[in-house]
Design a protein around this motif. Structure first.
Motif, PDB file in Angstrom:
ATOM      1  N   ASN A  16       1.735  10.570  -9.560  1.00 46.02           N
ATOM      2  CA  ASN A  16       2.249   9.233  -9.884  1.00 46.02           C
ATOM      3  C   ASN A  16       3.161   8.723  -8.771  1.00 46.02           C
ATOM      4  N   GLN A  17       3.999   9.602  -8.261  1.00 48.50           N
ATOM      5  CA  GLN A  17       4.911   9.208  -7.185  1.00 48.50           C
ATOM      6  C   GLN A  17       4.117   8.794  -5.942  1.00 48.50           C
ATOM      7  N   VAL A  18       3.084   9.557  -5.617  1.00 50.58           N
ATOM      8  CA  VAL A  18       2.240   9.232  -4.465  1.00 50.58           C
ATOM      9  C   VAL A  18       1.546   7.891  -4.681  1.00 50.58           C
ATOM     10  N   ASN A  19       1.054   7.658  -5.898  1.00 52.63           N
ATOM     11  CA  ASN A  19       0.404   6.375  -6.202  1.00 52.63           C
ATOM     12  C   ASN A  19       1.370   5.213  -6.024  1.00 52.63           C
ATOM     13  N   VAL A  20       2.587   5.386  -6.491  1.00 54.76           N
ATOM     14  CA  VAL A  20       3.604   4.331  -6.326  1.00 54.76           C
ATOM     15  C   VAL A  20       3.863   4.086  -4.851  1.00 54.76           C
ATOM     16  N   ARG A  79      -6.699   6.958 -16.271  1.00 56.10           N
ATOM     17  CA  ARG A  79      -6.320   5.667 -16.862  1.00 56.10           C
ATOM     18  C   ARG A  79      -5.212   5.011 -16.050  1.00 56.10           C
ATOM     19  N   ALA A  80      -4.240   5.779 -15.581  1.00 52.90           N
ATOM     20  CA  ALA A  80      -3.153   5.224 -14.784  1.00 52.90           C
ATOM     21  C   ALA A  80      -3.680   4.655 -13.471  1.00 52.90           C
ATOM     22  N   SER A  89       1.581   2.074 -14.320  1.00 52.78           N
ATOM     23  CA  SER A  89       0.615   1.015 -14.057  1.00 52.78           C
ATOM     24  C   SER A  89       1.222  -0.355 -14.314  1.00 52.78           C
ATOM     25  N   THR A  90       2.018  -0.507 -15.356  1.00 53.39           N
ATOM     26  CA  THR A  90       2.593  -1.821 -15.627  1.00 53.39           C
ATOM     27  C   THR A  90       3.633  -2.187 -14.582  1.00 53.39           C
ATOM     28  N   SER A  91       4.449  -1.228 -14.169  1.00 61.75           N
ATOM     29  CA  SER A  91       5.442  -1.562 -13.141  1.00 61.75           C
ATOM     30  C   SER A  91       4.756  -1.823 -11.806  1.00 61.75           C
ATOM     31  N   SER A  92       3.701  -1.051 -11.539  1.00 67.57           N
ATOM     32  CA  SER A  92       2.951  -1.267 -10.305  1.00 67.57           C
ATOM     33  C   SER A  92       2.263  -2.629 -10.343  1.00 67.57           C
ATOM     34  N   GLN A  93       1.672  -2.946 -11.473  1.00 66.50           N
ATOM     35  CA  GLN A  93       1.020  -4.246 -11.607  1.00 66.50           C
ATOM     36  C   GLN A  93       2.036  -5.377 -11.484  1.00 66.50           C
ATOM     37  N   ARG A  94       3.205  -5.178 -12.116  1.00 62.30           N
ATOM     38  CA  ARG A  94       4.247  -6.199 -12.037  1.00 62.30           C
ATOM     39  C   ARG A  94       4.681  -6.385 -10.582  1.00 62.30           C
ATOM     40  N   GLU A  95       4.841  -5.243  -9.870  1.00 61.66           N
ATOM     41  CA  GLU A  95       5.246  -5.318  -8.468  1.00 61.66           C
ATOM     42  C   GLU A  95       4.187  -6.026  -7.636  1.00 61.66           C
ATOM     43  N   ARG A  96       2.931  -5.691  -7.889  1.00 54.64           N
ATOM     44  CA  ARG A  96       1.845  -6.346  -7.162  1.00 54.64           C
ATOM     45  C   ARG A  96       1.814  -7.832  -7.471  1.00 54.64           C
ATOM     46  N   LEU A  97       2.020  -8.169  -8.746  1.00 54.97           N
ATOM     47  CA  LEU A  97       2.024  -9.568  -9.139  1.00 54.97           C
ATOM     48  C   LEU A  97       3.177 -10.304  -8.477  1.00 54.97           C
TER      49      LEU A  97
END
Length: 194
Positions: A16-20, A79-80, A89-97
């Motif tokens: 997860n950390q690497v994905n972030v 799923r993540a 995923s939601t924080s990542s999506q929010r950041e991307r948005l």
């Protein structure tokens, strides 16, 4: 969307950390790309080449990460990764948005500036065209005046030529008359003296 509780498994946490971090790197590369495209051509070219290298490196890291994720396995990580679950995923999506929104706002501002510059350039071009039209009219009037003056000068030369010929003719007539009178006087004086 279901929110899963973060897993305590250290491998999953690391993934997860690497994905972030990959997401952050992608966002950073997008920002760098936008900034580089806004620079002058001589500055932009080497920066864009360097960015392509970074993107290739990042894609390589993403591929390695996918391989590692598949080896770790688990429905939750899949799923993540797809953005279907987990807090990441939601924080990542929010950041991307937020990144996308900021990017769109910057692009909109640049478009407005470009449009303003376009309007100013158009107004300047219109003003220049109007000035050129007025100057053309002035040049055409000046040319017509010069043609008229040239015609007048030509006519004056012809008149002066005619006057000069008449003057020469008058001098010759006057000289002939004077010679005739002098000859007549000599003849009269000679005939009286004889």
């Amino acid at each position: 969307m279901r929110f899963d509780t973060p897993s305590t498994d250290p491998k999953k946490q690391k993934v997860n950390q690497v994905n972030v971090e990959i997401s952050q790197a992608e966002a950073l590369l997008r920002r760098m790309d936008l900034e580089a495209r806004g620079l002058a051509q001589e500055d932009k070219t080497p920066l864009l080449a360097k960015l392509r290298e970074y993107k290739v490196d990042l894609n390589s890291l993403k591929q390695k990460n996918r391989t590692n994720v598949s080896s770790v396995g688990g429905d939750e990580l899949a799923r993540a990764e797809l953005g279907l679950g987990g807090e990441y995923s939601t924080s990542s999506q929010r950041e991307r948005l937020l990144d996308s929104t900021a990017s769109l706002e910057r692009t909109g501002d640049r478009l407005k500036q470009s449009q303003q510059t376009l309007y100013q350039t158009e107004e300047l071009g219109t003003g220049i065209l109007e000035d050129l039209h007025r100057q053309r009219e002035t040049i055409v009037r000046s040319r017509n005046t010069l043609h008229t003056a040239d015609d007048n000068i030509s006519q004056s030369r012809r008149i002066l030529g005619v006057m000069a010929r008449r003057m020469v003719t008058n001098k010759m007539i006057m000289s002939g008359t004077i010679l005739f009178l002098i000859a007549t006087i000599f003849i009269i004086v000679y005939s009286r003296l004889k």
